[in-house]
Write a protein that holds these residues in place. Structure first.
Motif, short mmCIF file in Angstrom:
data_model
loop_
_atom_site.label_atom_id
_atom_site.label_comp_id
_atom_site.label_asym_id
_atom_site.label_seq_id
_atom_site.Cartn_x
_atom_site.Cartn_y
_atom_site.Cartn_z
N PHE A 136 0.86 -1.18 0.00
CA PHE A 136 0.00 0.00 0.00
C PHE A 136 0.90 1.23 0.00
O PHE A 136 1.95 1.24 0.63
N LYS A 137 0.45 2.28 -0.68
CA LYS A 137 1.10 3.58 -0.55
C LYS A 137 0.36 4.36 0.54
O LYS A 137 -0.87 4.30 0.63
N PRO A 138 1.09 5.11 1.37
CA PRO A 138 0.41 5.93 2.37
C PRO A 138 -0.60 6.87 1.70
O PRO A 138 -0.36 7.37 0.60
N CYS A 139 -1.69 7.12 2.39
CA CYS A 139 -2.83 7.77 1.74
C CYS A 139 -2.54 9.18 1.24
O CYS A 139 -2.87 9.52 0.09
N THR A 140 -1.94 10.03 2.08
CA THR A 140 -1.69 11.40 1.64
C THR A 140 -0.65 11.46 0.52
O THR A 140 -0.90 12.12 -0.50
N PRO A 141 0.51 10.80 0.63
CA PRO A 141 1.46 10.84 -0.48
C PRO A 141 0.88 10.27 -1.78
O PRO A 141 1.12 10.82 -2.86
N HIS A 142 0.13 9.18 -1.69
CA HIS A 142 -0.48 8.62 -2.90
C HIS A 142 -1.47 9.62 -3.48
O HIS A 142 -1.56 9.80 -4.70
N GLY A 143 -2.23 10.28 -2.60
CA GLY A 143 -3.16 11.30 -3.06
C GLY A 143 -2.46 12.43 -3.78
O GLY A 143 -2.96 12.96 -4.79
N ILE A 144 -1.29 12.82 -3.30
CA ILE A 144 -0.50 13.87 -3.96
C ILE A 144 -0.10 13.42 -5.37
O ILE A 144 -0.22 14.18 -6.33
N GLN A 145 0.37 12.19 -5.48
CA GLN A 145 0.71 11.65 -6.80
C GLN A 145 -0.48 11.73 -7.75
O GLN A 145 -0.34 12.11 -8.92
N ARG A 146 -1.65 11.36 -7.26
CA ARG A 146 -2.84 11.35 -8.11
C ARG A 146 -3.26 12.77 -8.51
O ARG A 146 -3.75 13.00 -9.62
N LEU A 147 -3.08 13.73 -7.61
CA LEU A 147 -3.39 15.12 -7.94
C LEU A 147 -2.45 15.64 -9.02
O LEU A 147 -2.89 16.35 -9.95
N LEU A 148 -1.17 15.31 -8.92
CA LEU A 148 -0.22 15.74 -9.94
C LEU A 148 -0.58 15.13 -11.29
O LEU A 148 -0.55 15.81 -12.33
N ALA A 149 -0.95 13.86 -11.29
CA ALA A 149 -1.34 13.21 -12.54
C ALA A 149 -2.58 13.86 -13.14
O ALA A 149 -2.67 14.07 -14.35
N ALA A 150 -3.55 14.20 -12.27
CA ALA A 150 -4.78 14.83 -12.75
C ALA A 150 -4.50 16.20 -13.37
O ALA A 150 -5.22 16.63 -14.27
N ALA A 151 -3.46 16.87 -12.88
CA ALA A 151 -3.08 18.18 -13.42
C ALA A 151 -2.09 18.05 -14.57
O ALA A 151 -1.54 19.06 -15.04
#
Length: 295
Positions: A136-151
């Protein structure tokens, strides 16, 4: 124009995908469950837990909530965790932090079954992340990755600066950003309270992740035009006699420089909760040997 990265919108897409995963698992007779454990009278902690339980209900994950008296001995909390580890109805276990002073948080983290550690704080899961083989990736860091990808921000080859070295955000997001694979391959610098001339580093960055826990610590004059800014901070401050939420970034001045920026609230926060749901259905699929179409 500065792109304001909408964490609420991206999180909603992930929650929709998680709901689809729940349906796939149900078709195989598997019903994911998230257990939240609260050992605190802190109103903020109670609110966080209730929000997570509501999130579970919305996507079809079974929510199991357990409260332990804040004055109870640590052994009672440990026994609660042991029982959840052994419960087949529980896919993931989350113990809400902070805990009372008489409870060793490190022991609590180590007590959770790594296969149910949906926060990804257990040393085994941390080690797997660092080794590039995360369960598992930690929730906040993984969320950051996903936000960068979305942008449409690809960190590969870019200079990334992480401000903050916490075990929850700073260290793991640094590992994800410089690690191999999608969402990584950045040249990453980690800055902290002992860093000399922080602005020298942040002005060099293509991507800045602010996770220092200090209100409006990063200002626009510390950035170069075109930088992507991810603000992890959630700080309550008094302003003009009213309580308000601000991040670790001084938003107005940073937005004048940034090509993209996350707001507070509505940026990283919703993603943390969405990725917790993601990890819960992933844990259920791994335990049951069911390949779920993770969003």
């Amino acid at each position: 124009m500065t792109d304001v990265i909408d964490g609420n919108a991206v999180a909603a897409e992930i929650r929709e995908g998680v709901a689809g995963c729940v349906d796939v698992l149900a078709g195989e007779g598997v019903y994911p469950g998230l257990a939240t454990v609260l050992m605190s009278d802190d109103p903020a902690s109670e609110t966080y837990v209730s929000m997570k339980q509501r999130d579970c209900e919305e996507v079809g994950i079974d929510g199991i909530h357990v409260e332990v008296d804040s004055d109870a001995p640590a052994s009672e909390l440990y026994g609660t965790i042991d029982g959840l580890n052994d419960d087949d109805a529980v896919s993931g276990v989350l113990v809400q932090l902070p805990l009372p002073d008489h409870v060793d948080e490190r022991e609590v983290v180590r007590r959770i079954d790594p296969a149910k550690d949906v926060d990804a704080f257990h040393p085994e899961n941390v080690g797997r992340l660092v080794a590039g083989d995360s369960r598992f990736k930690p929730c906040t860091p993984h969320g950051i990755q996903r936000l960068l990808a979305a942008a449409a921000v690809d960190p590969e080859g870019k200079e990334a600066v992480v401000v903050g070295r916490s075990d929850i955000v700073g260290k793991p997001i640094a590992n994800l950003l410089f690690g191999r694979g999608e969402g990584g391959n950045a040249t990453t610098t980690v800055c902290h309270s002992r860093t000399a001339d922080l602005a020298e580093h942040t002005r060099r960055a293509d991507v800045v992740v602010a996770a220092a826990g200090v209100p409006e610590f990063i200002t626009g004059d510390m950035l170069t035009a075109g930088t992507v800014v991810v603000d992890v901070g959630i700080n309550r401050v008094e302003r003009d006699g009213e309580s308000t939420l601000v991040g670790d970034v001084e938003y107005d001045s940073a937005a004048e420089k940034a090509s993209a920026i996350t707001p507070v609230p509505g940026g990283v926060g919703p993603m943390t909760r969405a990725m917790l749901l993601y990890n819960t259905v992933k844990a259920a699929g791994l335990e049951a040997g069911v390949d779920v179409p993770l969003p």
